[in-house]
Design a protein around this motif. Structure first.
Motif, PDB file in Angstrom:
ATOM      1  N   ALA A 251      35.509  -4.089 -10.276  1.00  0.00           N
ATOM      2  CA  ALA A 251      34.878  -3.777 -11.557  1.00  0.00           C
ATOM      3  C   ALA A 251      35.182  -2.326 -11.897  1.00  0.00           C
ATOM      4  CB  ALA A 251      33.373  -4.008 -11.461  1.00  0.00           C
ATOM      5  N   ARG A 252      34.677  -1.877 -13.033  1.00  0.00           N
ATOM      6  CA  ARG A 252      34.890  -0.478 -13.407  1.00  0.00           C
ATOM      7  C   ARG A 252      34.084   0.428 -12.477  1.00  0.00           C
ATOM      8  NH1 ARG A 252      33.698   0.311 -19.512  1.00  0.00           N
ATOM      9  NH2 ARG A 252      32.263  -1.395 -19.177  1.00  0.00           N
ATOM     10  N   GLY A 253      34.800   1.161 -11.640  1.00  0.00           N
ATOM     11  CA  GLY A 253      34.172   2.145 -10.766  1.00  0.00           C
ATOM     12  C   GLY A 253      33.769   1.651  -9.398  1.00  0.00           C
ATOM     13  N   LYS A 254      33.714   0.345  -9.169  1.00  0.00           N
ATOM     14  CA  LYS A 254      33.285  -0.185  -7.873  1.00  0.00           C
ATOM     15  C   LYS A 254      34.132  -1.393  -7.500  1.00  0.00           C
ATOM     16  CE  LYS A 254      29.294   2.102  -7.241  1.00  0.00           C
ATOM     17  NZ  LYS A 254      29.296   3.235  -6.407  1.00  0.00           N
ATOM     18  N   SER A 255      34.219  -1.643  -6.201  1.00  0.00           N
ATOM     19  CA  SER A 255      34.858  -2.866  -5.722  1.00  0.00           C
ATOM     20  C   SER A 255      33.964  -3.476  -4.655  1.00  0.00           C
ATOM     21  CB  SER A 255      36.262  -2.582  -5.185  1.00  0.00           C
ATOM     22  OG  SER A 255      36.218  -1.682  -4.117  1.00  0.00           O
ATOM     23  N   PHE A 256      34.043  -4.803  -4.541  1.00  0.00           N
ATOM     24  CA  PHE A 256      33.171  -5.568  -3.667  1.00  0.00           C
ATOM     25  C   PHE A 256      34.005  -6.591  -2.915  1.00  0.00           C
ATOM     26  CE2 PHE A 256      31.322  -4.564  -7.761  1.00  0.00           C
ATOM     27  CZ  PHE A 256      30.166  -3.866  -7.442  1.00  0.00           C
ATOM     28  N   LYS A 257      33.897  -6.620  -1.601  1.00  0.00           N
ATOM     29  CA  LYS A 257      34.578  -7.654  -0.806  1.00  0.00           C
ATOM     30  C   LYS A 257      33.514  -8.674  -0.438  1.00  0.00           C
ATOM     31  CE  LYS A 257      37.692  -8.441   3.071  1.00  0.00           C
ATOM     32  NZ  LYS A 257      38.315  -7.824   4.246  1.00  0.00           N
ATOM     33  N   LEU A 258      33.655  -9.868  -0.997  1.00  0.00           N
ATOM     34  CA  LEU A 258      32.601 -10.858  -0.948  1.00  0.00           C
ATOM     35  C   LEU A 258      33.099 -12.193  -0.429  1.00  0.00           C
ATOM     36  CD1 LEU A 258      31.358  -9.932  -4.519  1.00  0.00           C
ATOM     37  CD2 LEU A 258      30.291  -9.224  -2.379  1.00  0.00           C
ATOM     38  N   HIS A 259      32.182 -13.146  -0.383  1.00  0.00           N
ATOM     39  CA  HIS A 259      32.474 -14.504   0.079  1.00  0.00           C
ATOM     40  C   HIS A 259      32.500 -15.417  -1.142  1.00  0.00           C
ATOM     41  CE1 HIS A 259      30.073 -12.273   3.069  1.00  0.00           C
ATOM     42  NE2 HIS A 259      30.989 -12.731   3.911  1.00  0.00           N
ATOM     43  N   SER A 260      33.641 -16.000  -1.432  1.00  0.00           N
ATOM     44  CA  SER A 260      33.749 -16.856  -2.618  1.00  0.00           C
ATOM     45  C   SER A 260      32.790 -18.041  -2.538  1.00  0.00           C
ATOM     46  CB  SER A 260      35.187 -17.333  -2.816  1.00  0.00           C
ATOM     47  OG  SER A 260      35.621 -18.103  -1.713  1.00  0.00           O
ATOM     48  N   GLY A 261      32.537 -18.561  -1.337  1.00  0.00           N
ATOM     49  CA  GLY A 261      31.621 -19.686  -1.176  1.00  0.00           C
ATOM     50  C   GLY A 261      30.185 -19.337  -1.545  1.00  0.00           C
ATOM     51  N   VAL A 262      29.739 -18.151  -1.177  1.00  0.00           N
ATOM     52  CA  VAL A 262      28.384 -17.707  -1.519  1.00  0.00           C
ATOM     53  C   VAL A 262      28.264 -17.563  -3.029  1.00  0.00           C
ATOM     54  CG1 VAL A 262      26.730 -15.799  -1.332  1.00  0.00           C
ATOM     55  CG2 VAL A 262      27.995 -16.555   0.690  1.00  0.00           C
ATOM     56  N   LEU A 263      29.244 -16.925  -3.641  1.00  0.00           N
ATOM     57  CA  LEU A 263      29.210 -16.731  -5.085  1.00  0.00           C
ATOM     58  C   LEU A 263      29.243 -18.074  -5.816  1.00  0.00           C
ATOM     59  CD1 LEU A 263      31.672 -13.721  -5.329  1.00  0.00           C
ATOM     60  CD2 LEU A 263      29.185 -13.646  -5.400  1.00  0.00           C
ATOM     61  N   ALA A 264      30.115 -18.983  -5.382  1.00  0.00           N
ATOM     62  CA  ALA A 264      30.243 -20.296  -6.016  1.00  0.00           C
ATOM     63  C   ALA A 264      28.958 -21.107  -5.863  1.00  0.00           C
ATOM     64  CB  ALA A 264      31.423 -21.049  -5.418  1.00  0.00           C
TER      65      ALA A 264
ATOM     66  N   ASP B 211      36.131  -6.386 -16.280  1.00  0.00           N
ATOM     67  CA  ASP B 211      35.827  -5.201 -17.082  1.00  0.00           C
ATOM     68  C   ASP B 211      34.360  -4.799 -16.986  1.00  0.00           C
ATOM     69  OD1 ASP B 211      38.404  -4.801 -18.013  1.00  0.00           O
ATOM     70  OD2 ASP B 211      38.136  -6.137 -19.719  1.00  0.00           O
ATOM     71  N   ASP B 212      33.600  -5.511 -16.162  1.00  0.00           N
ATOM     72  CA  ASP B 212      32.177  -5.198 -16.002  1.00  0.00           C
ATOM     73  C   ASP B 212      31.997  -3.824 -15.373  1.00  0.00           C
ATOM     74  OD1 ASP B 212      31.101  -7.697 -16.937  1.00  0.00           O
ATOM     75  OD2 ASP B 212      31.865  -8.585 -15.099  1.00  0.00           O
ATOM     76  N   ILE B 213      30.856  -3.200 -15.677  1.00  0.00           N
ATOM     77  CA  ILE B 213      30.520  -1.909 -15.080  1.00  0.00           C
ATOM     78  C   ILE B 213      30.089  -2.159 -13.642  1.00  0.00           C
ATOM     79  CG2 ILE B 213      28.930   0.060 -15.195  1.00  0.00           C
ATOM     80  CD1 ILE B 213      28.807  -0.509 -18.267  1.00  0.00           C
ATOM     81  N   GLY B 214      30.666  -1.429 -12.723  1.00  0.00           N
ATOM     82  CA  GLY B 214      30.445  -1.652 -11.308  1.00  0.00           C
ATOM     83  C   GLY B 214      28.993  -1.648 -10.882  1.00  0.00           C
ATOM     84  N   ASP B 215      28.203  -0.687 -11.359  1.00  0.00           N
ATOM     85  CA  ASP B 215      26.802  -0.598 -10.956  1.00  0.00           C
ATOM     86  C   ASP B 215      25.989  -1.792 -11.467  1.00  0.00           C
ATOM     87  OD1 ASP B 215      27.209   1.764  -9.550  1.00  0.00           O
ATOM     88  OD2 ASP B 215      26.792   3.015 -11.296  1.00  0.00           O
ATOM     89  N   VAL B 216      26.310  -2.280 -12.643  1.00  0.00           N
ATOM     90  CA  VAL B 216      25.606  -3.437 -13.200  1.00  0.00           C
ATOM     91  C   VAL B 216      25.980  -4.699 -12.420  1.00  0.00           C
ATOM     92  CG1 VAL B 216      25.298  -4.871 -15.261  1.00  0.00           C
ATOM     93  CG2 VAL B 216      25.421  -2.380 -15.481  1.00  0.00           C
ATOM     94  N   LEU B 217      27.273  -4.871 -12.141  1.00  0.00           N
ATOM     95  CA  LEU B 217      27.716  -6.012 -11.361  1.00  0.00           C
ATOM     96  C   LEU B 217      27.097  -5.974  -9.958  1.00  0.00           C
ATOM     97  CD1 LEU B 217      29.406  -8.572 -11.192  1.00  0.00           C
ATOM     98  CD2 LEU B 217      31.370  -7.154 -10.548  1.00  0.00           C
ATOM     99  N   ALA B 218      26.941  -4.784  -9.400  1.00  0.00           N
ATOM    100  CA  ALA B 218      26.328  -4.641  -8.077  1.00  0.00           C
ATOM    101  C   ALA B 218      24.907  -5.189  -8.081  1.00  0.00           C
ATOM    102  CB  ALA B 218      26.328  -3.175  -7.648  1.00  0.00           C
ATOM    103  N   GLN B 219      24.165  -4.962  -9.141  1.00  0.00           N
ATOM    104  CA  GLN B 219      22.795  -5.478  -9.205  1.00  0.00           C
ATOM    105  C   GLN B 219      22.790  -7.005  -9.232  1.00  0.00           C
ATOM    106  OE1 GLN B 219      20.608  -3.471 -12.285  1.00  0.00           O
ATOM    107  NE2 GLN B 219      20.593  -1.562 -11.147  1.00  0.00           N
ATOM    108  N   LEU B 220      23.691  -7.611  -9.994  1.00  0.00           N
ATOM    109  CA  LEU B 220      23.797  -9.068 -10.013  1.00  0.00           C
ATOM    110  C   LEU B 220      24.151  -9.594  -8.620  1.00  0.00           C
ATOM    111  CD1 LEU B 220      24.040 -11.881 -11.372  1.00  0.00           C
ATOM    112  CD2 LEU B 220      26.438 -11.298 -11.807  1.00  0.00           C
TER     113      LEU B 220
END
Length: 126
Positions: free
Chosen positions: A58-71, A102-111
């Motif tokens: 995202a803008r300003g942040k990156s996240f290494k996540l689990h696609s299964g959890v998100l899905a 294009d999401d703002i990193g801090d906002v995406l982090a909260q989600l």
């Protein structure tokens, strides 16, 4: 008869690229995908999992996540992080496909914190 490999003076040097340009083009083509792509934002401290299998940038942040959890928690993530969709992503970081947003990193982090831990670490938006 001896053939010279030395080039003779050209009347129109604008048509021929110079050696430096050729070398720079060759080096640029040889760069691995991680180095050829724009840099992703700063790694989020608590949402960067070594065993994750997708990087959201995202803008300003990156996240290494689990696609299964998100899905599991979101139909939108389920659609954009399907195995076929992940296979089509060309950019890689830390061995994982990178999905840019294009999401703002801090906002995406909260989600993402709501998805991962019910939002216990979220800072309220005022």
């Amino acid at each position: 008869m001896t053939i010279s490999t030395r080039s003779r003076g050209r009347s129109n040097t604008e048509d021929a690229p110079n050696k430096r340009q050729k070398v720079e083009e060759h080096v640029q083509d040889a760069l691995p995908p991680e180095e050829a792509q724009p840099v992703v934002g700063e790694r989020h401290a608590s949402l960067w999992f070594d065993e994750g299998n997708v990087v959201l940038a995202a803008r300003g942040k990156s996240f290494k996540l689990h696609s299964g959890v998100l899905a599991h928690h979101s139909k939108v993530f389920k659609d954009i992080l399907s195995a076929a969709a992940l296979a089509n992503l060309q950019e890689r970081l830390d061995g994982c496909p990178v999905l840019r947003t294009d999401d703002i990193g801090d906002v995406l982090a909260q989600l993402l914190q709501i998805i991962y831990d019910g939002g216990k670490r979220c800072v309220a938006l005022l």
